[in-house]
Write a protein that holds these residues in place. Structure first.
Motif, PDB file in Angstrom:
ATOM      1  N   ASP A  96      -5.946  -4.983   6.600  1.00 12.72           N
ATOM      2  CA  ASP A  96      -5.503  -4.899   5.208  1.00 12.72           C
ATOM      3  C   ASP A  96      -6.653  -4.750   4.214  1.00 12.72           C
ATOM      4  O   ASP A  96      -6.543  -5.170   3.062  1.00 12.72           O
ATOM      5  CB  ASP A  96      -4.618  -6.092   4.826  1.00 12.72           C
ATOM      6  CG  ASP A  96      -3.273  -6.038   5.524  1.00 12.72           C
ATOM      7  OD1 ASP A  96      -2.811  -4.928   5.839  1.00 12.72           O
ATOM      8  OD2 ASP A  96      -2.683  -7.104   5.751  1.00 12.72           O
ATOM      9  N   ASN A  97      -7.733  -4.149   4.640  1.00 14.85           N
ATOM     10  CA  ASN A  97      -8.823  -3.786   3.740  1.00 14.85           C
ATOM     11  C   ASN A  97      -8.531  -2.396   3.192  1.00 14.85           C
ATOM     12  O   ASN A  97      -8.089  -1.510   3.930  1.00 14.85           O
ATOM     13  CB  ASN A  97     -10.169  -3.765   4.465  1.00 14.85           C
ATOM     14  CG  ASN A  97     -10.544  -5.130   4.982  1.00 14.85           C
ATOM     15  OD1 ASN A  97     -10.436  -6.117   4.275  1.00 14.85           O
ATOM     16  ND2 ASN A  97     -10.981  -5.182   6.228  1.00 14.85           N
ATOM     17  N   ILE A  98      -8.773  -2.193   1.901  1.00 13.18           N
ATOM     18  CA  ILE A  98      -8.529  -0.903   1.280  1.00 13.18           C
ATOM     19  C   ILE A  98      -9.867  -0.254   0.947  1.00 13.18           C
ATOM     20  O   ILE A  98     -10.759  -0.900   0.398  1.00 13.18           O
ATOM     21  CB  ILE A  98      -7.664  -1.046   0.012  1.00 13.18           C
ATOM     22  CG1 ILE A  98      -6.281  -1.588   0.392  1.00 13.18           C
ATOM     23  CG2 ILE A  98      -7.531   0.294  -0.701  1.00 13.18           C
ATOM     24  CD1 ILE A  98      -5.363  -1.807  -0.778  1.00 13.18           C
ATOM     25  N   TYR A  99      -9.973   1.018   1.282  1.00 13.75           N
ATOM     26  CA  TYR A  99     -11.188   1.782   1.059  1.00 13.75           C
ATOM     27  C   TYR A  99     -10.861   3.013   0.218  1.00 13.75           C
ATOM     28  O   TYR A  99      -9.791   3.597   0.337  1.00 13.75           O
ATOM     29  CB  TYR A  99     -11.798   2.247   2.388  1.00 13.75           C
ATOM     30  CG  TYR A  99     -12.224   1.113   3.277  1.00 13.75           C
ATOM     31  CD1 TYR A  99     -13.511   0.604   3.209  1.00 13.75           C
ATOM     32  CD2 TYR A  99     -11.340   0.559   4.194  1.00 13.75           C
ATOM     33  CE1 TYR A  99     -13.911  -0.439   4.039  1.00 13.75           C
ATOM     34  CE2 TYR A  99     -11.732  -0.486   5.020  1.00 13.75           C
ATOM     35  CZ  TYR A  99     -13.009  -0.977   4.934  1.00 13.75           C
ATOM     36  OH  TYR A  99     -13.407  -2.011   5.739  1.00 13.75           O
ATOM     37  N   LEU A 100     -11.812   3.395  -0.597  1.00  8.76           N
ATOM     38  CA  LEU A 100     -11.705   4.599  -1.413  1.00  8.76           C
ATOM     39  C   LEU A 100     -12.776   5.574  -0.962  1.00  8.76           C
ATOM     40  O   LEU A 100     -13.948   5.228  -0.884  1.00  8.76           O
ATOM     41  CB  LEU A 100     -11.900   4.260  -2.897  1.00  8.76           C
ATOM     42  CG  LEU A 100     -12.024   5.433  -3.857  1.00  8.76           C
ATOM     43  CD1 LEU A 100     -10.713   6.208  -3.936  1.00  8.76           C
ATOM     44  CD2 LEU A 100     -12.435   4.943  -5.232  1.00  8.76           C
TER      45      LEU A 100
ATOM     46  N   SER B  44     -10.870   4.974  13.355  1.00 13.08           N
ATOM     47  CA  SER B  44      -9.843   4.656  14.345  1.00 13.08           C
ATOM     48  C   SER B  44      -9.048   3.410  13.961  1.00 13.08           C
ATOM     49  O   SER B  44      -8.013   3.142  14.544  1.00 13.08           O
ATOM     50  CB  SER B  44     -10.465   4.470  15.727  1.00 13.08           C
ATOM     51  OG  SER B  44     -11.316   3.337  15.730  1.00 13.08           O
ATOM     52  N   GLU B  45      -9.524   2.674  12.970  1.00  6.23           N
ATOM     53  CA  GLU B  45      -8.835   1.469  12.514  1.00  6.23           C
ATOM     54  C   GLU B  45      -7.927   1.719  11.305  1.00  6.23           C
ATOM     55  O   GLU B  45      -7.321   0.803  10.779  1.00  6.23           O
ATOM     56  CB  GLU B  45      -9.859   0.388  12.151  1.00  6.23           C
ATOM     57  CG  GLU B  45     -10.664  -0.131  13.314  1.00  6.23           C
ATOM     58  CD  GLU B  45      -9.810  -0.933  14.285  1.00  6.23           C
ATOM     59  OE1 GLU B  45      -8.965  -1.728  13.815  1.00  6.23           O
ATOM     60  OE2 GLU B  45      -9.976  -0.751  15.495  1.00  6.23           O
ATOM     61  N   ILE B  46      -7.827   2.970  10.874  1.00  7.28           N
ATOM     62  CA  ILE B  46      -7.028   3.284   9.692  1.00  7.28           C
ATOM     63  C   ILE B  46      -5.549   3.199  10.033  1.00  7.28           C
ATOM     64  O   ILE B  46      -5.078   3.814  10.981  1.00  7.28           O
ATOM     65  CB  ILE B  46      -7.363   4.683   9.149  1.00  7.28           C
ATOM     66  CG1 ILE B  46      -8.791   4.696   8.638  1.00  7.28           C
ATOM     67  CG2 ILE B  46      -6.394   5.087   8.049  1.00  7.28           C
ATOM     68  CD1 ILE B  46      -9.272   6.054   8.218  1.00  7.28           C
ATOM     69  N   GLN B  47      -4.831   2.447   9.224  1.00  6.94           N
ATOM     70  CA  GLN B  47      -3.397   2.280   9.408  1.00  6.94           C
ATOM     71  C   GLN B  47      -2.615   3.320   8.606  1.00  6.94           C
ATOM     72  O   GLN B  47      -1.631   3.871   9.080  1.00  6.94           O
ATOM     73  CB  GLN B  47      -2.982   0.875   8.967  1.00  6.94           C
ATOM     74  CG  GLN B  47      -1.524   0.575   9.087  1.00  6.94           C
ATOM     75  CD  GLN B  47      -1.197  -0.834   8.622  1.00  6.94           C
ATOM     76  OE1 GLN B  47      -2.051  -1.551   8.139  1.00  6.94           O
ATOM     77  NE2 GLN B  47       0.036  -1.211   8.770  1.00  6.94           N
ATOM     78  N   ASN B  48      -3.055   3.590   7.367  1.00  7.40           N
ATOM     79  CA  ASN B  48      -2.344   4.511   6.497  1.00  7.40           C
ATOM     80  C   ASN B  48      -3.336   5.140   5.511  1.00  7.40           C
ATOM     81  O   ASN B  48      -4.346   4.538   5.179  1.00  7.40           O
ATOM     82  CB  ASN B  48      -1.247   3.765   5.734  1.00  7.40           C
ATOM     83  CG  ASN B  48      -0.197   4.690   5.163  1.00  7.40           C
ATOM     84  OD1 ASN B  48      -0.322   5.906   5.224  1.00  7.40           O
ATOM     85  ND2 ASN B  48       0.839   4.104   4.592  1.00  7.40           N
ATOM     86  N   THR B  49      -3.001   6.339   5.038  1.00  6.29           N
ATOM     87  CA  THR B  49      -3.853   7.059   4.110  1.00  6.29           C
ATOM     88  C   THR B  49      -3.007   7.630   2.984  1.00  6.29           C
ATOM     89  O   THR B  49      -1.907   8.108   3.214  1.00  6.29           O
ATOM     90  CB  THR B  49      -4.570   8.227   4.819  1.00  6.29           C
ATOM     91  OG1 THR B  49      -5.288   7.718   5.945  1.00  6.29           O
ATOM     92  CG2 THR B  49      -5.534   8.926   3.888  1.00  6.29           C
TER      93      THR B  49
ATOM     94  N   PHE C 263       0.820  -1.212   0.000  1.00  6.63           N
ATOM     95  CA  PHE C 263       0.000   0.000   0.000  1.00  6.63           C
ATOM     96  C   PHE C 263       0.855   1.264   0.000  1.00  6.63           C
ATOM     97  O   PHE C 263       0.517   2.248  -0.652  1.00  6.63           O
ATOM     98  CB  PHE C 263      -0.927  -0.008   1.224  1.00  6.63           C
ATOM     99  CG  PHE C 263      -1.895   1.130   1.239  1.00  6.63           C
ATOM    100  CD1 PHE C 263      -3.050   1.085   0.484  1.00  6.63           C
ATOM    101  CD2 PHE C 263      -1.649   2.259   2.003  1.00  6.63           C
ATOM    102  CE1 PHE C 263      -3.954   2.145   0.491  1.00  6.63           C
ATOM    103  CE2 PHE C 263      -2.538   3.323   2.016  1.00  6.63           C
ATOM    104  CZ  PHE C 263      -3.692   3.266   1.253  1.00  6.63           C
ATOM    105  N   GLU C 264       1.965   1.239   0.714  1.00  2.00           N
ATOM    106  CA  GLU C 264       2.824   2.408   0.819  1.00  2.00           C
ATOM    107  C   GLU C 264       3.421   2.815  -0.528  1.00  2.00           C
ATOM    108  O   GLU C 264       3.836   3.950  -0.711  1.00  2.00           O
ATOM    109  CB  GLU C 264       3.948   2.148   1.825  1.00  2.00           C
ATOM    110  CG  GLU C 264       3.479   2.032   3.263  1.00  2.00           C
ATOM    111  CD  GLU C 264       2.837   0.686   3.588  1.00  2.00           C
ATOM    112  OE1 GLU C 264       3.032  -0.295   2.825  1.00  2.00           O
ATOM    113  OE2 GLU C 264       2.114   0.624   4.590  1.00  2.00           O
TER     114      GLU C 264
END
Length: 93
Positions: free
Chosen positions: A74-78, A55-60, A19-20
């Motif tokens: 490891d779920n990705i959201y748009l 609050s569960e977001i790891q990275n944006t 993701f990074e």
């Protein structure tokens, strides 16, 4: 609006393994291509709209009016927001 995306599809679309790396990959792309890829990913998603616990977001990753989130599972959201088109110019008089 927030849409849950398929993780493998996101990685293959941007040709990355993590993701990074998405932010680095988008820095060399034209903005119109990024918008096309993200709208294509959103339309291929099965979910109409999803809920994400912020609050569960790891990275944006911020991409103009689009935001990609990855949570600790490891779920990705748009998420995308509509921008106001303020192209009206004021009178010189």
């Amino acid at each position: 609006m927030i849409i849950k995306l398929e993780t493998d599809l996101v990685y293959s679309t941007f040709n990355v393994e993590m993701f990074e790396q998405i932010e680095l990959a988008t820095q060399v792309m034209a903005p119109s291509m990024i918008e096309y890829y993200l709208s294509d990913l959103a339309s291929s998603s099965e979910d109409e709209s999803s809920y994400i616990n912020k609050s569960e977001i790891q990275n944006t990753v911020y991409l103009d009016e689009y935001m990609l989130y990855i949570d600790y599972s490891d779920n990705i959201y748009l998420e995308f927001t509509e921008k106001d088109d303020d192209y009206d110019t004021e009178s010189l008089w």
